[in-house]
Design a protein around this motif. Structure first.
Motif, short mmCIF file in Angstrom:
data_model
loop_
_atom_site.label_atom_id
_atom_site.label_comp_id
_atom_site.label_asym_id
_atom_site.label_seq_id
_atom_site.Cartn_x
_atom_site.Cartn_y
_atom_site.Cartn_z
N ALA A 75 27.75 33.86 44.15
CA ALA A 75 28.44 33.23 45.20
C ALA A 75 28.33 34.13 46.65
CB ALA A 75 29.91 32.66 45.01
N ASP A 76 28.59 35.21 46.29
CA ASP A 76 28.67 36.12 47.36
C ASP A 76 27.25 36.33 47.98
OD1 ASP A 76 31.13 36.64 46.93
OD2 ASP A 76 30.96 38.50 46.05
N THR A 77 26.32 36.38 47.27
CA THR A 77 25.02 36.27 47.66
C THR A 77 24.49 35.24 48.32
OG1 THR A 77 24.06 37.68 45.71
CG2 THR A 77 22.46 36.86 46.94
N ILE A 78 24.90 34.08 47.97
CA ILE A 78 24.64 32.95 48.48
C ILE A 78 25.29 32.61 49.67
CG2 ILE A 78 25.05 30.29 48.41
CD1 ILE A 78 24.47 30.33 45.56
N ILE A 79 26.66 33.25 49.79
CA ILE A 79 27.21 33.17 51.32
C ILE A 79 26.58 34.19 52.07
CG2 ILE A 79 29.67 33.97 52.18
CD1 ILE A 79 30.92 32.59 49.62
N ARG A 80 26.32 35.24 51.60
CA ARG A 80 25.71 36.56 52.66
C ARG A 80 24.26 35.83 53.32
NH1 ARG A 80 25.34 40.21 49.02
NH2 ARG A 80 23.08 40.07 48.77
N VAL A 81 23.55 35.42 52.31
CA VAL A 81 22.32 34.64 52.64
C VAL A 81 22.38 33.55 53.87
CG1 VAL A 81 20.33 33.23 52.00
CG2 VAL A 81 20.77 35.22 50.68
N ALA A 82 23.44 32.65 53.44
CA ALA A 82 23.88 31.61 54.38
C ALA A 82 24.24 32.34 55.82
CB ALA A 82 24.98 30.81 53.69
N LYS A 85 21.38 33.48 57.68
CA LYS A 85 20.79 32.30 58.31
C LYS A 85 21.37 31.85 59.45
CE LYS A 85 18.06 30.90 54.13
NZ LYS A 85 17.65 29.80 53.21
N ALA A 86 22.68 31.59 59.39
CA ALA A 86 23.32 31.24 60.36
C ALA A 86 23.33 32.07 61.54
CB ALA A 86 24.85 30.90 60.09
N ARG A 87 23.54 33.43 61.44
CA ARG A 87 23.27 34.48 62.42
C ARG A 87 21.77 34.19 63.10
NH1 ARG A 87 26.76 37.78 59.42
NH2 ARG A 87 24.97 38.48 57.92
N ALA A 88 21.00 34.22 62.38
CA ALA A 88 19.53 34.21 62.64
C ALA A 88 19.14 32.81 63.76
CB ALA A 88 18.54 33.97 61.55
#
Length: 159
Positions: A75-82, A85-88
């Motif tokens: 979940a932490d990984t998914i949140i971090r990736v999301a 992506k949001a920052r990008a």
């Protein structure tokens, strides 16, 4: 039931069976005589079985904890990736916004430069035309004077 596969529930059920088979003493408020050896054997099996089931329960809890920890990491990984992506996307959107703003500024500058150049060229053409007009006027005036002079000289010569 003295096998190694007995569960705690089975052993408790067996204890109830021993109590049900026991001899009820009259006028004793529910007291029962039971086979002591049979009860001790069941209690011994319970003593052996309880640590085994506790170990199994602990293992299940440990597995559950591992699963929860792994799920949390995922979940932490998914949140971090999301979030990345949001920052990008925000950065990309910001870049697009800045590029659009810069393009608008360049267009405004080009329009201003065009207005200045058109005014300068109109002023230059007007100045050229004014000078040409002045020059032509002077030449026309000179021409008229010369023509008048010629006419005057012809009249004077005819007289």
């Amino acid at each position: 039931m003295s096998n190694n596969q007995a569960t705690i529930e089975d052993l408790i059920d067996e204890m109830y069976d021993v109590l049900d088979k026991g001899w009820k003493m009259p006028l004793s408020a529910g007291k029962v005589f039971v086979d002591g050896e049979e009860v001790r054997a069941i209690v011994d099996e319970l003593k052996e079985e309880i640590p085994t089931e506790i170990r199994q329960a602990k293992a299940i809890l440990a597995d559950r904890s591992k699963l929860i920890a792994e799920a949390q990491r995922e979940a932490d990984t998914i949140i971090r990736v999301a979030e990345e992506k949001a920052r990008a996307l925000v950065t990309q959107d910001e870049i697009v916004r800045q590029a659009q703003q810069k393009a608008n500024e360049l267009i405004a500058q080009a329009q201003q430069k065009f207005k200045e150049m058109r005014k300068a060229s109109n002023d230059y053409v007007d100045d050229l035309m004014r000078r040409a007009d002045e020059s032509l006027s002077e030449n026309l005036s000179e021409l008229r004077k010369t023509r008048q002079s010629i006419k005057t000289s012809q009249r004077n010569s005819q007289i």
